[in-house]
Scaffold this active site. Structure first.
Site, short mmCIF file in Angstrom:
data_model
loop_
_atom_site.label_atom_id
_atom_site.label_comp_id
_atom_site.label_asym_id
_atom_site.label_seq_id
_atom_site.Cartn_x
_atom_site.Cartn_y
_atom_site.Cartn_z
N ASP A 74 0.84 4.15 1.42
CA ASP A 74 1.25 4.86 2.65
C ASP A 74 2.39 4.15 3.36
O ASP A 74 2.91 4.65 4.36
CB ASP A 74 0.06 5.05 3.59
N HIS A 75 2.82 3.00 2.81
CA HIS A 75 3.97 2.28 3.36
C HIS A 75 5.13 2.19 2.36
O HIS A 75 6.21 1.73 2.72
CB HIS A 75 3.56 0.86 3.75
N HIS A 129 -4.75 -8.61 6.25
CA HIS A 129 -5.04 -7.27 5.74
C HIS A 129 -5.73 -7.44 4.39
O HIS A 129 -6.04 -8.56 3.96
CB HIS A 129 -3.73 -6.48 5.64
N HIS A 187 0.84 -1.19 0.00
CA HIS A 187 0.00 0.00 0.00
C HIS A 187 0.88 1.25 0.00
O HIS A 187 1.96 1.29 0.62
CB HIS A 187 -0.93 0.01 1.21
N ASP A 202 -0.02 -3.69 8.83
CA ASP A 202 -1.47 -3.49 8.94
C ASP A 202 -2.14 -4.84 9.10
O ASP A 202 -1.88 -5.78 8.33
CB ASP A 202 -2.00 -2.80 7.68
#
Length: 309
Positions: A67-68, A140, A65, A211
Site C-alpha cells: 500500500d506504499h 513496524h 508494504h 507506519d
C-alpha cells in the site's frame, strides 16, 4: 512549500480513499517535487492535481508494504512519457532497488532517465543547497523509516534604501550581500551583510512518519517540527489492535506531536473501517490532546509557511 495528500488510506484502496502517497512541492527557485511513498493508483491521483510528474526529483519510500509501493513502477514509467528525463533520486529500505528493478525488467519498461538508488540508514541521507533529509527507523512489522526534512535559514530582505545611502551600486554586490557575504567598497568601507538585511527567515521542518507504533524515534523526528505527518490507522481505545499490527491511534499521534513540541499535526493512513464521515470524530480525538490536529483526506493540500526569526 506545499504538501499534498494523494492517498490517505491503509491496506487497500477504497472508493473514496486511495492508499498512501504524499507530495511535497518545493518553493522557488527549486519548484521541484518530492514524493513520499506511492501506493497503487498514485499516478491517477496526481492527474487530479496541478502537480507535474515531470518535476519529480526525489522519491522517499518509508517501507516496502504494497500500500506504499505498488504504484511506483507505473509512476516511474509515466514520468518518461511526460518529459521527465532528469535523474531521479530514489530512497528506501534495503530491497528497494531489487523490488523496483525487477518490476521494470520483467515488464520491459524503458526509462529515459537514470535512477540513483539509496538504501536508507539512520542519519542524514540527502542534502542539497537548501535542504537536509534525515531518516530514522520506526517500529513496524517490517523495516520502516520516517523522514525529517529541514530547510536552510534564508537571509532577510535587503534594505535597498540603506545600501544606496552607503554607496553600494546595484548589481552583483547586492547578490553577494543577499547571500550573507560582507563586502568592502573601493574606498575601504566595510558593509556587513547583517547590518543591511532584515530579520532572517527560519527554515521549515517537516517530519513524515511511516507506519509505526509509538516510539522514541517518532518523537525525535517530530521535535520542534513545523509540521508532523503521522499515521493514525486506528481510533482511540484501539491501541492493542494498533500495536499488534505496528500502527498508532489518533490519540498516540497527537501525543507524539504534543510531546515533541511540533507546531501542527496532520494525520493520515486511516483503516478501511473508517469512512469519510468518521474523519471529523477522529480529528476531535486528536484535538483533545493536541489542538492543532487535522485529519487529511485524499487531495487535501496546505501551505507550510516560513516563520521569521
Amino acid at each position: 512549500m506545499e504538501i499534498w495528500f494523494l492517498g490517505t488510506g491503509a491496506g487497500r484502496p477504497m472508493k473514496h480513499r486511495n492508499v498512501t502517497s504524499i507530495a511535497l512541492r518545493l518553493p522557488d527557485p527549486d519548484c521541484s517535487l518530492w514524493m513520499f511513498d506511492a501506493g497503487e493508483g498514485t499516478q491517477h491521483q496526481l492527474m487530479r492535481t496541478p502537480l507535474k510528474l515531470g518535476k519529480l526529483e526525489a522519491l522517499f519510500v518509508t517501507h516496502l508494504h504494497g500500500d506504499h509501493t505498488y504504484g511506483i513502477p507505473g509512476l516511474l514509467s509515466t514520468r518518461s512519457y511526460v518529459g521527465g528525463n532528469s535523474p531521479l533520486q530514489l530512497f528506501g529500505p534495503p530491497g528497494i532497488r531489487e523490488m523496483i528493478e525487477t518490476a521494470l525488467t520483467l515488464s520491459s519498461t524503458h526509462l529515459d532517465y537514470e535512477i540513483t538508488y539509496h538504501e536508507v540508514f539512520e542519519g542524514v541521507i540527502y542534502q542539497t543547497e537548501r535542504y537536509t533529509v534525515e531518516a530514522l527507523p520506526l517500529e513496524h512489522r517490517i523495516p520502516c523509516f520516517g523522514y525529517r526534512i529541514t530547510e536552510c535559514e534564508s537571509q532577510g530582505k535587503l534594505n535597498v534604501e540603506l545600501l544606496q545611502q552607503l554607496g553600494v551600486p546595484a548589481g552583483p554586490l547586492f547578490g553577494r550581500i543577499k547571500k550573507g557575504e560582507d563586502i568592502t567598497l573601493p574606498d575601504g568601507t566595510l558593509i556587513r551583510a547583517a547590518d543591511v538585511t532584515g530579520t532572517p527567515v527560519c527554515g521549515r521542518v517537516i517530519a513524515i512518519a511511516g507506519d509505526t507504533k509509538p516510539c522514541d524515534n517518532a518523537s525525535r523526528l517530530a521535535q520542534n517540527a513545523d509540521l508532523l505527518v503521522h499515521e493514525a490507522t486506528f481510533a482511540a481505545g484501539q491501541e492493542e489492535k494498533a500495536h499488534l499490527y505496528g500502527h498508532s491511534t489518533t490519540v498516540e499521534a497527537a501525543t507524539t506531536a504534543r510531546d515533541a513540541n511540533a507546531k501542527r499535526l496532520i494525520m493520515t493512513h486511516f483503516s478501511t473501517r473508517f469512512v469519510e464521515e468518521d474523519l471529523a470524530a477522529l480529528e476531535e480525538e486528536a484535538r483533545a490532546i493536541f489542538p492543532n490536529s487535522s485529519a487529511a483526506h485524499d487531495l487535501y493540500h496546505t501551505e507550510v509557511p516560513r516563520v521569521r526569526g
